[in-house]
Design an enzyme around this catalytic site. Structure first.
Site, mmCIF file in Angstrom:
data_model
loop_
_atom_site.group_PDB
_atom_site.id
_atom_site.type_symbol
_atom_site.label_atom_id
_atom_site.label_comp_id
_atom_site.label_asym_id
_atom_site.label_seq_id
_atom_site.Cartn_x
_atom_site.Cartn_y
_atom_site.Cartn_z
ATOM 1 N NE ARG A 106 2.863 11.538 3.558
ATOM 2 C CZ ARG A 106 4.083 11.169 3.189
ATOM 3 N NH1 ARG A 106 4.552 9.982 3.558
ATOM 4 N NH2 ARG A 106 4.838 11.966 2.469
ATOM 5 C CG HIS A 108 5.625 4.586 10.374
ATOM 6 N ND1 HIS A 108 4.973 4.753 9.169
ATOM 7 C CD2 HIS A 108 5.461 3.291 10.694
ATOM 8 C CE1 HIS A 108 4.459 3.594 8.783
ATOM 9 N NE2 HIS A 108 4.731 2.698 9.692
ATOM 10 C CD GLU A 159 0.238 -6.624 3.085
ATOM 11 O OE1 GLU A 159 0.261 -5.402 2.893
ATOM 12 O OE2 GLU A 159 0.929 -7.179 3.961
ATOM 13 C CG ASP A 168 -0.136 -0.116 2.537
ATOM 14 O OD1 ASP A 168 1.099 0.032 2.525
ATOM 15 O OD2 ASP A 168 -0.776 -0.341 3.577
ATOM 16 C CG HIS A 227 9.814 5.778 10.410
ATOM 17 N ND1 HIS A 227 10.171 6.713 9.481
ATOM 18 C CD2 HIS A 227 9.200 4.785 9.719
ATOM 19 C CE1 HIS A 227 9.785 6.317 8.279
ATOM 20 N NE2 HIS A 227 9.190 5.131 8.402
ATOM 21 C CD GLU A 245 -0.133 4.500 4.367
ATOM 22 O OE1 GLU A 245 -1.122 5.154 4.763
ATOM 23 O OE2 GLU A 245 1.045 4.880 4.539
#
Ligand code: UD1
Ligand code: UDP
Length: 380
Positions: A212, A210, A119, A97, A243, A133
């Site tokens: 967004r 992490h 996936e 994604d 991250h 995503e």
């Protein structure tokens, strides 16, 4: 005639989940793998390539500090145009994604090369969580000729959107293949703060963050909840591999910086990370991959998000969605740290995401697509 399969990936999680498939493909007589990394991530991608001993055939090397979604999309499409034209693959495989996933699928579509989406079919039902995503997955599905769904739920989501049944294969998630082989390889932490903290008595918490949509204020609240927990439960230590995104680091510095029971780490290589996870009492995360791996290790997970595209472990009881507000995160974690029955109820090993044989099924599915073998039996 062998079929040339072009693997396109660019970030850490894609690399971890594609690596066992690349390896299986290398050993398969009907397929010839070509690996193209976009390097949307750099250090975090290279860590995985080194561990799995994968030498990319092409490296677009696109990562820039502060890259926008437009930057990534444009650089991937432009970079892949020439590479796909040169290699002339029979199929392009993308994973999951990320923006590399979507842009990779679009670049292949522009050149008339069929796309297999590994996936496929995970859906939160909200285009803005996780962002971007959920959009990337939906857009990639439209561009794909073969949909490799990890679970029966993901297959159903694709069929509900009108994807042709014959194009969907239920395979299990390759992350369990990667996890199992990595767990089989013992790892001893070198002398240093991590080893020292692991040897200390008391409860061990793992944090990764992490997303967004969590950057800024939500991450602030998440870290504030953790500070409260550490202060109220003096026997706890928080392990925090950070991250690389500077926007994450800014909030870390502001809220968690200097806490004496937080072990701050650079992103760990996958092998130490898996062995670290295996020694934890509780995991708090907004990661997608951890929601799949931790249940298999029997680790309770509190997901720092309001929605998930991975409902199976929630239904099994190992994973709980707690959102990004300080109060609910604190209450859920404190309950697990004080109520042994609540903790025991979540601490169960479940494997809704795979049995470690997803890569075999995926190669059989691709063989079936190319008319080389029968359709594989679906997983689950
Ligand atoms: C990306 C994916 C996300 C995935 C995550 C896995 C998109 C839009 N986002 O998010 O779906 O869950 O990877 O971690 O596709 N950086 C480094 N070195 C690295 C990696 C990142 O310095 O090895 C820094 C760079 O400054 C970069 C920034 O992190 O600009 C953000 O990277 P980016 O790939 O845009 O977003 P992620 O949050 O990592
Ligand atoms: N991971 C790792 N080192 C770390 C943190 C995570 O190898 O320091 C692995 C983790 O086991 C999982 C993957 O990275 O397989 C998850 O990546 P990330 O959280 O960046 O992305 P997401 O899964 O949310 O897309």
């Amino acid at each position: 005639m062998t079929k040339r399969l072009m693997f396109v990936f660019g970030t850490r999680p894609e690399a971890i989940k594609m690596a066992p498939l690349v390896k299986a493909c290398e050993a398969h007589e009907a397929f010839d793998p070509v690996v193209v990394v976009t390097a949307q991530h750099r250090e975090m991608l290279d860590q995985v390539l080194a561990l799995f001993q994968i030498q990319p055939n092409y490296d677009l090397n696109i990562m820039k500090p502060g890259q926008s979604l437009t930057d990534i999309t444009c650089a991937v499409i432009r970079g892949l145009e020439g590479v796909i034209g040169e290699v002339q693959p029979d199929m392009v495989l993308v994973h999951g994604d990320t923006t590399t996933t979507f842009a990779g699928a679009l670049a292949a579509y522009y050149q008339g090369v069929p796309v297999a989406h590994v996936e496929a079919g995970l859906r939160s039902g909200n285009m803005y969580a996780p962002f971007p995503e959920e959009g990337n997955r939906r857009l990639t599905a439209v561009l794909s000729a073969v949909h490799l769904a990890p679970t029966a739920g993901a297959r159903h989501a694709l069929l509900a959107e009108g994807v042709v049944e014959d194009q969907v294969y239920t395979t299990g998630n390759t992350v369990i293949d990667a996890l199992n082989t990595t767990l089989d390889r013992p790892y001893n932490f070198p002398d240093g703060p991590v080893k020292k903290a692991l040897a200390r008595p008391g409860r061990k918490l793992l944090l990764t963050a992490h997303r967004r949509e969590n950057l800024g204020e939500p991450m602030h609240r998440i870290f504030a909840a953790l500070v409260r927990l550490l202060d109220d439960f003096p026997d706890t230590t928080l392990f925090f591999p950070m991250h690389k995104n500077p926007k994450v680091r800014a909030v870390v510095e502001e809220v968690l910086g200097g806490h004496d029971r937080v072990v701050f780490m650079e992103p760990l290589d996958y092998q130490p990370f898996v062995h670290l996870m295996n020694q934890m009492d509780l995991i708090l995360t907004d990661s997608g991959g951890l929601q799949e791996e931790a249940p298999s290790l029997g680790k309770p997970v509190l997901v720092l998000r309001d929605t998930t595209e991975r409902p199976e472990a929630v239904e099994a009881g190992t994973v709980r969605l707690v959102g990004t507000h300080e109060g609910p995160i604190y209450v859920a974690a404190a309950e697990l740290l004080t109520d042994p029955a609540a903790y025991a109820a979540m601490k169960q090993a479940v494997n809704p995401y795979g049995d470690g044989a997803a890569c075999d099924r995926i190669l059989q599915a691709l063989g079936h697509h190319f008319g080389l073998n029968d359709r594989p039996a679906p997983w689950a």
